[in-house]
Write an enzyme that holds these catalytic residues in place. Structure first.
Site, PDB file in Angstrom:
ATOM      1  CG  ASP A 112      -2.288   0.438   1.007  1.00  0.00           C
ATOM      2  OD1 ASP A 112      -2.455   1.578   0.513  1.00  0.00           O
ATOM      3  OD2 ASP A 112      -3.220  -0.327   1.293  1.00  0.00           O
ATOM      4  CG  ASP A 147      -5.010   5.618   0.895  1.00  0.00           C
ATOM      5  OD1 ASP A 147      -5.776   4.666   1.123  1.00  0.00           O
ATOM      6  OD2 ASP A 147      -5.079   6.709   1.488  1.00  0.00           O
ATOM      7  CD  GLU A 204      -9.225   4.265  -1.657  1.00  0.00           C
ATOM      8  OE1 GLU A 204     -10.117   3.865  -0.914  1.00  0.00           O
ATOM      9  OE2 GLU A 204      -8.331   5.056  -1.281  1.00  0.00           O
ATOM     10  CG  HIS A 207      -9.379  -1.551   4.270  1.00  0.00           C
ATOM     11  ND1 HIS A 207      -9.108  -1.580   2.907  1.00  0.00           N
ATOM     12  CD2 HIS A 207      -8.961  -0.349   4.705  1.00  0.00           C
ATOM     13  CE1 HIS A 207      -8.547  -0.443   2.571  1.00  0.00           C
ATOM     14  NE2 HIS A 207      -8.441   0.320   3.638  1.00  0.00           N
ATOM     15  CG  ASP A 208     -11.852   1.763   3.252  1.00  0.00           C
ATOM     16  OD1 ASP A 208     -11.401   1.755   4.416  1.00  0.00           O
ATOM     17  OD2 ASP A 208     -11.178   2.123   2.265  1.00  0.00           O
TER      18      ASP A 208
HETATM   19  C1  GLC Z   1      -8.446   5.038   1.873  1.00  0.00           C
HETATM   20  C2  GLC Z   1      -8.294   3.807   2.726  1.00  0.00           C
HETATM   21  C3  GLC Z   1      -8.996   4.034   4.028  1.00  0.00           C
HETATM   22  C4  GLC Z   1      -8.347   5.196   4.725  1.00  0.00           C
HETATM   23  C5  GLC Z   1      -8.326   6.431   3.817  1.00  0.00           C
HETATM   24  C6  GLC Z   1      -7.361   7.454   4.325  1.00  0.00           C
HETATM   25  O1  GLC Z   1      -9.751   5.260   1.511  1.00  0.00           O
HETATM   26  O2  GLC Z   1      -8.780   2.691   2.045  1.00  0.00           O
HETATM   27  O3  GLC Z   1      -8.977   2.901   4.853  1.00  0.00           O
HETATM   28  O4  GLC Z   1      -9.010   5.496   5.907  1.00  0.00           O
HETATM   29  O5  GLC Z   1      -7.903   6.135   2.516  1.00  0.00           O
HETATM   30  O6  GLC Z   1      -6.044   7.017   4.132  1.00  0.00           O
END
Ligand code: GLC
Length: 548
Positions: free
Chosen positions: A100, A202, A264, A326-327
């Site tokens: 990541d 991210d 993402e 995980h979100d």
């Molecule tokens: C992304 C991650 C999430 C995190 C956010 C801030 O969306 O997947 O888990 O809280 O970024 O880094």
């Protein structure tokens, strides 16, 4: 026939949330040696790439997405030696490792921020997004945090606000300063030199914000629930200039062999596709395609989304699909346990790279947690909507066996989040021994995907008017034609398929019906919540069925 495909096109990506996979040292938090002890399990899933959520030193306000050092391992997760060993073991088994990368923000404990906040006149004073209070005092503008409240926190020492779209402990880097971007490329080089195969990047679309710091306009469609959604975020994300940065990240990856990045990006098709870049100026190998997570779980809706996405892909762009991370609430909670198998069959038989979230393969569900167990800042900061948005329920420990703590941690250890109550029956050991389990089904499906180029890399075409609640599509590679038929309903469905499909063979069913059964496709019947993959024989006409 199949041309040469890159590993990130052929393989299934499996996401591990390291805190929750396997604890090896009795602190209730998963770690790298824990993952190492489970590498053969990963092999048994027929997945080809492992994505690790952040493992870097972090005060854990956002569980690793607040990074205090980009180039080290948090002692809770292990050491750099553990990381190297894990990488070797993953590679030895023919798999790849994706780490990541969290470029948008650091932890407020990162030395860069510690220096930056010291005063307005140090070497890193401009590395973060600092603004004076508004004339007359108060917030610099109306920007909001995803985690609730304003996107600004006042720093007494500098007498200024710093910007953060997530927790206040996650100050955002200033990529308008070229030094900061150079520092990011250095971080990428560090991990590339160590041999990682790729990055999951991210919030890649948020890296730049409006240089004029204009207020964001209200969102007329706001439903009044989540404060963040009350504005249209036209100045804090998806700025056109961000593509220039992504191209340079891509150029670095292209200077090495066989590396990739998956970004993402939560955006509608038209904007999402821009994150592929063009043939002359490529960007992400894959911008995550999350749309099925929010699509109502109905055959027609899902088909429409898949077809629209396929149609929107620019030439040469490789598709990808995600049903959980995980979100997001767990797949089996969103669609139910029976449909989770149908959804898994969909994910693994659509054209493009699938990403699977750890535990979905055994049917893990959201775990309802009492308030004292909440850890996620999204829930803690917004208790009134924690039941909607809190992310702890989908992050509970992996369930390996029926022992106390489900084999995630030794008996007597207190895991960082509670183990689900169903772990005595829902676990890897029990499901491995049961040929009807979702795990056995998952393994059979991933094996089939691996052995059938039509599923891995073949063409896709959906088929019309099959039956209510049924979504059907063809996957084909050369002479090989597979038909996938998914029943989204809890009742039996008789299919009306195009003539000329002839006798066919069921390769796999979600209900584990006999694989060898020969069926006449145009008299096929699907059981409740059943999905099947069939191999089509040559029809009487010798050709493919007429398209929809
Ligand atoms: C992304 C991650 C999430 C995190 C956010 C801030 O969306 O997947 O888990 O809280 O970024 O880094």
């Amino acid at each position: 026939m199949s041309r040469a495909y890159a590993w990130w096109q052929r393989e299934i990506i499996y996401q591990i949330y390291p805190r929750s996979f396997q604890d090896s040292n009795g602190d209730g938090v998963g770690d790298l040696r824990g993952i190492l002890s489970r590498v053969d399990y990963l092999t048994s899933l027929n997945v080809g790439a492992i994505w690790l959520s952040p493992i870097y030193p972090s005060p854990m306000h956002d569980f690793g997405y607040d990074v205090a050092d980009y180039c080290a391992i948090d002692p809770r997760f292990g050491t750099m030696a553990d990381f190297n060993e894990l990488l070797v073991e993953i590679h030895r088994r023919g798999m790849r490792l994706i780490v990541d990368l969290v470029p948008n923000h650091t932890s407020d404990e990162h030395p860069w921020f510690v220096e930056s906040r010291r005063d307005g006149d140090n070497a890193k004073s401009d590395w973060y997004i600092w603004r004076d209070p508004a004339p007359g005092g108060g917030l610099p503008n109306n920007w909001l945090s995803h985690f609730g409240g304003p996107a600004w926190t006042f720093d007494e020492r500098r007498g200024q606000y710093y910007m953060h779209q997530f927790a206040r402990q996650q100050p955002e880097l200033n990529y308008r300063n070229p030094e900061v971007f150079e520092a990011l490329l250095e971080v990428m080089r560090f991990w590339l030199d160590r041999g990682v195969d790729g990055f999951r990047v991210d919030v890649i679309s948020l890296l730049l914000k409006d240089p004029l710091f204009r207020d964001e306009p209200p969102n007329p469609a706001w439903d009044g629930v989540r404060q963040y959604a009350s504005l249209r975020h036209i100045h804090t994300g998806n700025l056109p200039e961000v593509h220039g940065l992504i191209r340079r990240m891509r150029a670095l990856l292209d200077s090495r062999d066989a590396r990739m990045m998956v970004g993402e990006v939560y955006l509608p098709n038209a904007e999402l596709m821009r994150f592929y870049g063009g043939p002359e100026a490529p960007e992400c190998h894959l911008p995550f395609n999350f749309q099925l997570i929010s699509t109502p779980w109905q055959a027609g809706e899902v088909r429409a989304k898949v077809d629209a996405y396929e149609a929107a892909l620019p030439p040469g762009a490789w598709p990808n699909w995600v049903l959980g991370n995980h979100d997001q609430h767990r797949l089996a909670t969103r669609v139910g346990l029976a449909q989770a198998r149908v959804a898994t069959m969909l994910l693994l038989t659509l054209r493009g790279t699938p990403t699977c979230y750890y535990g979905d393969e055994i049917g893990l569900r959201d775990v309802a947690l009492p308030r004292e167990c909440w850890r996620d800042p999204v829930a803690i900061n917004q208790p009134q909507i924690a039941h909607l948005l809190g992310r702890d329920p989908e992050r509970t420990p992996m369930q390996w066996d029926s022992s106390a703590n489900a084999g995630f941690a030794a008996a007597g250890v207190l895991p960082w989040l509670p183990v689900a109550g169903d772990h005595r029956t829902v676990n890897v050991a029990a499901e491995s021994a049961d040929p009807q389990s979702i795990l056995s089904f998952f393994r059979a499906l991933t094996a089939l995907r691996r052995s059938e180029p039509a599923l891995g890399v073949g063409a896709y075409r959906s088929i019309d008017a099959v039956a209510d609640d049924v979504y059907a599509y063809l996957r084909s590679d050369g002479e090989s034609r597979l038909l996938v038929v998914l029943n989204f309903a809890g009742g039996t469905r008789r299919l009306t398929l195009p003539r000329g499909l002839g006798d066919s063979r069921i390769l796999l069913s979600t209900t584990c019906r006999l694989p060898e059964e020969a069926v006449v496709v145009d008299r096929l019947q699907l059981g409740p919540d059943e999905g099947i993959v069939l191999r089509l024989a040559e029809g009487p006409s010798g050709g493919a069925p007429s398209p929809a």
